[in-house]
Scaffold this motif. Structure first.
Motif, PDB file in Angstrom:
ATOM      1  N   GLN A   1      23.177  36.756 -11.944  1.00 15.25           N
ATOM      2  CA  GLN A   1      23.238  35.294 -11.738  1.00 15.25           C
ATOM      3  C   GLN A   1      22.473  34.484 -12.768  1.00 15.25           C
ATOM      4  O   GLN A   1      22.034  33.379 -12.479  1.00 15.25           O
ATOM      5  CB  GLN A   1      22.774  34.948 -10.326  1.00 15.25           C
ATOM      6  CG  GLN A   1      23.852  35.293  -9.322  1.00 15.25           C
ATOM      7  CD  GLN A   1      23.682  34.564  -8.017  1.00 15.25           C
ATOM      8  OE1 GLN A   1      22.573  34.464  -7.507  1.00 15.25           O
ATOM      9  NE2 GLN A   1      24.778  34.076  -7.470  1.00 15.25           N
TER      10      GLN A   1
ATOM     11  N   ARG B   1      22.861  32.278 -15.566  1.00 13.94           N
ATOM     12  CA  ARG B   1      23.996  31.501 -16.063  1.00 13.94           C
ATOM     13  C   ARG B   1      24.056  31.472 -17.589  1.00 13.94           C
ATOM     14  O   ARG B   1      23.103  31.100 -18.241  1.00 13.94           O
ATOM     15  CB  ARG B   1      23.881  30.076 -15.539  1.00 13.94           C
ATOM     16  CG  ARG B   1      23.895  30.035 -14.052  1.00 13.94           C
ATOM     17  CD  ARG B   1      23.356  28.746 -13.508  1.00 13.94           C
ATOM     18  NE  ARG B   1      23.858  28.614 -12.144  1.00 13.94           N
ATOM     19  CZ  ARG B   1      24.466  27.544 -11.705  1.00 13.94           C
ATOM     20  NH1 ARG B   1      24.597  26.486 -12.461  1.00 13.94           N
ATOM     21  NH2 ARG B   1      24.927  27.525 -10.470  1.00 13.94           N
TER      22      ARG B   1
ATOM     23  N   VAL C   1      28.826  29.891 -17.444  1.00  7.64           N
ATOM     24  CA  VAL C   1      29.062  28.540 -16.938  1.00  7.64           C
ATOM     25  C   VAL C   1      29.701  27.643 -18.004  1.00  7.64           C
ATOM     26  O   VAL C   1      30.274  26.617 -17.685  1.00  7.64           O
ATOM     27  CB  VAL C   1      27.767  27.890 -16.404  1.00  7.64           C
ATOM     28  CG1 VAL C   1      27.385  28.498 -15.064  1.00  7.64           C
ATOM     29  CG2 VAL C   1      26.621  28.019 -17.394  1.00  7.64           C
TER      30      VAL C   1
ATOM     31  N   SER D   1      33.874  35.028 -10.392  1.00  3.64           N
ATOM     32  CA  SER D   1      32.521  34.511 -10.602  1.00  3.64           C
ATOM     33  C   SER D   1      32.105  33.513  -9.520  1.00  3.64           C
ATOM     34  O   SER D   1      32.895  32.661  -9.128  1.00  3.64           O
ATOM     35  CB  SER D   1      32.450  33.834 -11.971  1.00  3.64           C
ATOM     36  OG  SER D   1      31.248  33.142 -12.108  1.00  3.64           O
TER      37      SER D   1
ATOM     38  N   ASP E   1      29.971  31.228  -9.982  1.00  5.94           N
ATOM     39  CA  ASP E   1      29.616  29.956 -10.604  1.00  5.94           C
ATOM     40  C   ASP E   1      30.838  29.261 -11.190  1.00  5.94           C
ATOM     41  O   ASP E   1      31.757  29.898 -11.680  1.00  5.94           O
ATOM     42  CB  ASP E   1      28.592  30.185 -11.722  1.00  5.94           C
ATOM     43  CG  ASP E   1      27.229  30.554 -11.173  1.00  5.94           C
ATOM     44  OD1 ASP E   1      26.808  29.913 -10.190  1.00  5.94           O
ATOM     45  OD2 ASP E   1      26.605  31.486 -11.708  1.00  5.94           O
ATOM     46  N   GLU E   2      30.786  27.964 -11.188  1.00  4.71           N
ATOM     47  CA  GLU E   2      31.789  27.158 -11.874  1.00  4.71           C
ATOM     48  C   GLU E   2      31.669  27.388 -13.375  1.00  4.71           C
ATOM     49  O   GLU E   2      30.552  27.462 -13.890  1.00  4.71           O
ATOM     50  CB  GLU E   2      31.511  25.677 -11.631  1.00  4.71           C
ATOM     51  CG  GLU E   2      31.877  25.170 -10.276  1.00  4.71           C
ATOM     52  CD  GLU E   2      33.294  24.629 -10.272  1.00  4.71           C
ATOM     53  OE1 GLU E   2      33.561  23.689 -11.027  1.00  4.71           O
ATOM     54  OE2 GLU E   2      34.117  25.186  -9.516  1.00  4.71           O
ATOM     55  N   CYS E   3      32.790  27.482 -14.054  1.00  3.77           N
ATOM     56  CA  CYS E   3      32.707  27.643 -15.499  1.00  3.77           C
ATOM     57  C   CYS E   3      33.593  26.620 -16.203  1.00  3.77           C
ATOM     58  O   CYS E   3      34.726  26.396 -15.797  1.00  3.77           O
ATOM     59  CB  CYS E   3      33.144  29.050 -15.898  1.00  3.77           C
ATOM     60  SG  CYS E   3      33.081  29.321 -17.671  1.00  3.77           S
TER      61      CYS E   3
ATOM     62  N   ALA F   1      25.141  22.392 -16.410  1.00  2.00           N
ATOM     63  CA  ALA F   1      25.406  23.604 -15.620  1.00  2.00           C
ATOM     64  C   ALA F   1      24.156  24.468 -15.469  1.00  2.00           C
ATOM     65  O   ALA F   1      24.199  25.536 -14.872  1.00  2.00           O
ATOM     66  CB  ALA F   1      26.513  24.413 -16.281  1.00  2.00           C
TER      67      ALA F   1
END
Ligand code: SF4
Lengths: 455, 467
Positions: free
Chosen positions: B309, B311, B336, B358, B360-362, B380
């Motif tokens: 995790q 980023r 990200v 994932s 997380d937003e990328c 991000a």
């Protein structure tokens, strides 16, 4: 002098001291296919103007030109870091077909909105010259719209060589100085001088400013090291211009003398001899007896310290031979003297943009048998470094790997270096660096393997 | 996942890419006994030489036709021919690649015709001339790279008899990476044509004698024979057909094309080996490689907690970005921001499915610049960046440490020695990332724990006492 793998047309650009009478050819365009170490008009202009720290430097052209010149120089700033960005109008095929004026205008609007700059330089690149964008008109319009200074720099790559770029930069600076009308613009203060052709690489302008301050002389504005729009506008206040890099600033110094009656003086702060001589001549030019006395005290103190430090290196370096390939003739001249101070003879010397008088001065300074070349290429550098038995090359990034591959030590004297080489402090740095490279243990392994071009 | 942020601004602020001829030079440097002439003004070649020399720490000779005002107005044919003459004289190359720059392309120089007319007057021993239109405004260096490779095969490949070699077409990699790929090919006993190959030309050993042209590079005979290979393995998932040398060989000569990702990461390397196994004499993966795979996995276990995790921001050439993004995902370094200065339609599509896993937003940034990358990375809350040296402001101004990978590396030594491919390379690359994260943690944990649990509490206690 030429062997079968050398290019015939290049022979006029190469001379050996004592062997030929006719003087060297210089200040001409590079010959096609010769792998010149030179860059272009844009490069010359960018080198000179980029150290203006609070300006936006906008490259009007495709992205490549901006990409290769992004923050590669070692000029330092005491305030704004704006100059370390690289802005480009990033022209694409469509813009090339339909013209890039609209995009340029829009780019300027965007930048003004985002950064609120007071000064923007817009550099023309190759294709801008070809597609015929009217840079001047777009800049003028933007100036009106935003009430700031937007200066076009006519630096299309093909319109000459690097020297033409210097000239374009000087023209841009002249526009800027001339525009600063109004009260106070021409108010002359005592012992207030401009420092031309100094780009504050690794803080070199600061080193010299400290010396001058001790003499009671203040630098009004350095062109263009650590300069700002505000300072540059006051350029006419100075009583004297001192000029270091003559290659780039000779034209500007002349114009300022002609237009504003400011005399100029050529100086150099490379090496002990030139540094001391320059400080003395500044005091003399200012006709200031106190300054002259203070200069003497400073020279005595600093030179003494520096000499003691340099002497250690000199002992180790005595008898070594150096090759020099740098941008301008002025630097080349200083380097010959500076090398002597540390016990080294220059055996090959060349420049990218040296002028006739500078080559004549070089010729007077060097020993018989020294090879002098203008606008050299890797093949020539290789040949003469080897033939002349150089232990060391002074040059820029492109030349470094060649030296190393030949088993030759190397000193970076280009705009991208990160350590100061000016003044007394710089002279010690220089000697220390020469020692660090020439006396590194690595060369003994190179020799053991049978490489390296010197004994 | 955010939709691609369109590059709708007018200014490029701190470019994330270079221009087409730069890619062309890099491609040509991997061809045996070749020289490059940039048809245009002097500056292009000098700037590019400087960039390449700094990354590889190697002499990089590139000629220019040094077009001046006259040539620009009346045409540069004589300049170009003079340049060819001079380059031949000094370097005696077997091949000269002529790349049209912005300037030459805009004034409409027909290099192909000029080259043909030059060649027509020469004898059989004169060098081959190949040309490519690579205007700086036509694309980034990544496109210029593949397009030049395509132009070379287009002009060199001839119908030949089928043979047992496999074409391996590489993106712009470090010489160390290329040597690792060669080692893997040898271990699998694959008969190959590696194209291009800068492993020796841009990373020369120190030799007693310097030669103007470096030894090594893909032999011209090999390039000619690429049309008869059993297959092409091209590490070019993101390469569009019009730039793709593998696609050309497939279309013109029916050589089957396998487009695969760069072998960075466990799965990408697996894929490379699988692809090779189908072509190889040794069908089984040799023990040595199996063990290296095991070691990589072992290393991934060693580091997994430190990486999970964290980023990441990834930027650079599309092909590298794609492979690195997959590698990051494998190790829980969830991207990200994934960004390239090139214009590519494929990267998005390829990444969408990968990123589905994932948490997380990328944001995927196409044709972007560093102003956009920095802004997006900040929003991000990225903690680590992976890409070339031009991303150094992420480190300098955003405090996001940068793991240097790709081209150009100009603020560190050893761009040519960076190893990141194969199981071995991935392990080293992963260690570089993990150790950077560990360094950051070790630097900060004492202070941060002191500040959160001791200092704050003490202040409260003091408050208590006052009451
Ligand atoms: S963008 Fe065009 S002019 Fe600029 S360096 Fe690239 S090819 Fe040369």
């Amino acid at each position: 002098m030429l062997d079968e793998r050398m290019i015939g047309e290049r022979s006029e650009f190469i001379a050996t001291k004592g062997k030929q009478k006719q003087s060297l050819k210089c200040d001409a365009d590079s010959i096609a296919g010769c792998v010149s170490q030179r860059a272009c008009v844009y490069c010359g202009a960018r080198v000179v103007l980029n150290p203006i720290t609070d300006a936006i430097h906008l490259v009007h052209g495709p992205v490549g030109c901006a990409s290769y010149t992004w923050d590669i120089r070692g000029s330092l700033s005491s305030e704004s870091e704006m100059y370390r960005n690289s802005f480009s109008t990033d022209l694409k095929e469509q813009d090339v077909i339909f013209g890039g004026e609209k995009k340029l205008a829009a780019s300027l609007d965007e930048l003004v909105e985002k950064y609120k700059p007071e000064l923007v330089f817009v550099y023309a690149t190759c294709i801008v010259g070809v597609i015929g964008d009217d840079l001047t008109a777009v800049c003028k319009a933007a100036e009106k719209r935003h009430g700031i200074k937007v200066i076009p720099v006519q630096s299309s790559g093909f319109a000459g060589n690097k020297s033409a770029g210097y000239r374009a930069a000087c023209d841009a600076l002249l526009q800027l100085i001339a525009a600063a009308e109004g009260k106070g613009a021409a108010l002359k203060e005592k012992n207030c001088i401009n420092y031309l052709g100094e780009f504050n690489l690794a803080g070199e302008a600061w080193i010299i400013a400290n010396y001058l301050r001790e003499m009671g002389v203040s630098i009004n504005v350095a062109f263009t090291g650590d300069a700002t729009y505000r300072r540059l506008k006051t350029a006419r206040q100075a009583t004297l211009n001192i000029m270091q890099c003559a290659g780039s600033m000779h034209y500007l110094a002349g114009k300022m003398q002609e237009k504003y009656g400011i005399p100029y003086l050529q100086v150099s702060f490379l090496g002990l001899e030139d540094t001391a001589a320059s400080l003395r001549s500044i005091a003399k030019a200012l006709q200031d007896e106190t300054a002259a006395q203070k200069a003497e005290a400073l020279i005595q103190r600093e030179e003494g310290k520096a000499k003691a430090a340099i002497d250690y290196y000199r002992q180790k370096l005595l008898g070594k031979k150096a090759a020099v390939y740098v941008g301008g003739g002025f630097k080349a001249i200083s380097l010959i003297k500076q090398f002597r101070e540390i016990g080294i003879e220059v055996v090959m010397i060349g420049t990218q943009t040296g002028r006739q008088e500078e080559y004549d001065a070089i010729n007077r300074l060097v020993a018989d048998g020294t090879v002098i070349l203008d606008d050299a290429n890797p093949a020539e550098l290789e040949r003469f470094m080897v033939e002349q038995g150089a232990h060391l090359l002074v040059g820029g990034v492109k030349e470094r790997p060649l030296a190393y591959k030949l088993g030759v030590a190397f000193i970076d004297h280009n705009h991208d270096r990160k350590h100061p080489l000016s003044g007394f402090a710089g002279a010690v740095n220089f000697a220390a660096e020469v020692y660090a490279t020439v006396c590194s243990p690595v060369w003994s392994y190179v020799k053991e393997q049978g490489g390296g071009c010197s004994e | 996942m955010n939709d691609e942020l369109k590059h709708c601004r007018n200014v490029n602020e701190n470019p994330c890419n270079m221009c087409m001829p730069m890619g062309g030079i890099l491609a040509l440097k991997g061809i045996e006994s070749s020289m490059v002439i940039l048809h245009g003004s002097q500056g292009c070649s000098t700037y590019m030489r400087r960039h390449i020399a700094e990354h590889f720490n190697e002499p990089v000779d590139v000629a220019s036709s040094s077009l001046n005002e006259k040539g620009t107005i009346y045409g540069g044919e004589s300049n170009l021919k003079q340049a060819i003459d001079n380059v031949r004289k000094v370097y005696e190359p077997k091949l000269i690649g002529i790349l049209n720059t912005c300037l030459a392309e805009t004034i409409g120089e027909d290099v192909e015709r000029i080259a043909d007319s030059y060649s027509a007057q020469q004898d059989a021993a004169s060098p081959l001339l190949v040309s490519a239109a690579t205007p700086g405004y036509g694309g980034s260096h990544a496109e210029g790279y593949f397009f030049t490779l395509r132009r070379i095969v287009e002009q060199l490949a001839e119908p030949v008899e089928r043979h047992s070699k496999v074409n391996i077409i590489l993106p712009n990699l470090s010489p160390a990476d290329i040597r690792e790929i060669k080692r893997i090919l040898q271990l699998l006993q694959v008969d190959y044509i590696l194209y291009p190959d800068i492993s020796d030309t841009l990373d020369r050993p120190f030799l007693p004698r310097y030669t103007k042209l470096a030894q090594g590079g893909t032999p011209l005979a090999d390039i000619k024979a690429m049309s008869g290979s059993v297959a092409t393995i091209q590490m070019g998932m993101t390469v569009e057909d019009k730039y793709s040398p593998g696609q050309y060989l497939a279309d013109a000569f029916g050589v089957p094309l396998y487009n695969i990702p760069l072998p960075i990461g466990l799965k990408n390397t697996d894929l490379f080996l699988e692809c090779l196994q189908q072509q190889a004499a040794a069908q089984r993966v040799p023990l040595e490689l199996q063990q290296e795979r095991g070691r990589l996995l072992d290393g991934m276990i060693d580091s997994h907690k430190y990486n999970f995790q964290k980023r990441s921001v990834i930027f650079g050439e599309p092909e590298i970005v794609y492979a690195v993004a997959k590698t990051c995902l494998e190790n829980g370094l969830f991207p990200v921001v994934i960004a390239t200065g090139s214009k590519t339609t494929r990267l998005d599509a390829l990444l969408r499915s990968e990123l589905a896993a994932s948490p997380d937003e990328c944001t995927i940034l196409n044709e972007t610049d560093f102003a956009a990358i920095r802004q997006t990375a900040k929003e991000a809350e990225a903690v680590i960046a992976i890409g070339h040296s031009d991303g150094r402001y992420l480190e300098e101004r955003q405090g996001i440490p940068l793991i240097r990978l790709g081209f150009p590396i100009h603020d560190r030594v050893g761009g040519q020695r960076l190893l990141s491919v194969g199981y071995r390379g991935t392990a080293v690359f992963l260690d570089r990332i993990t150790n950077t994260l560990l360094e950051k943690r070790q630097k900060n944990y004492r202070r941060s724990l002191y500040e959160t649990f001791y200092q704050e509490a003490t202040e409260e206690r003091r408050g208590d006492q006052c009451d």
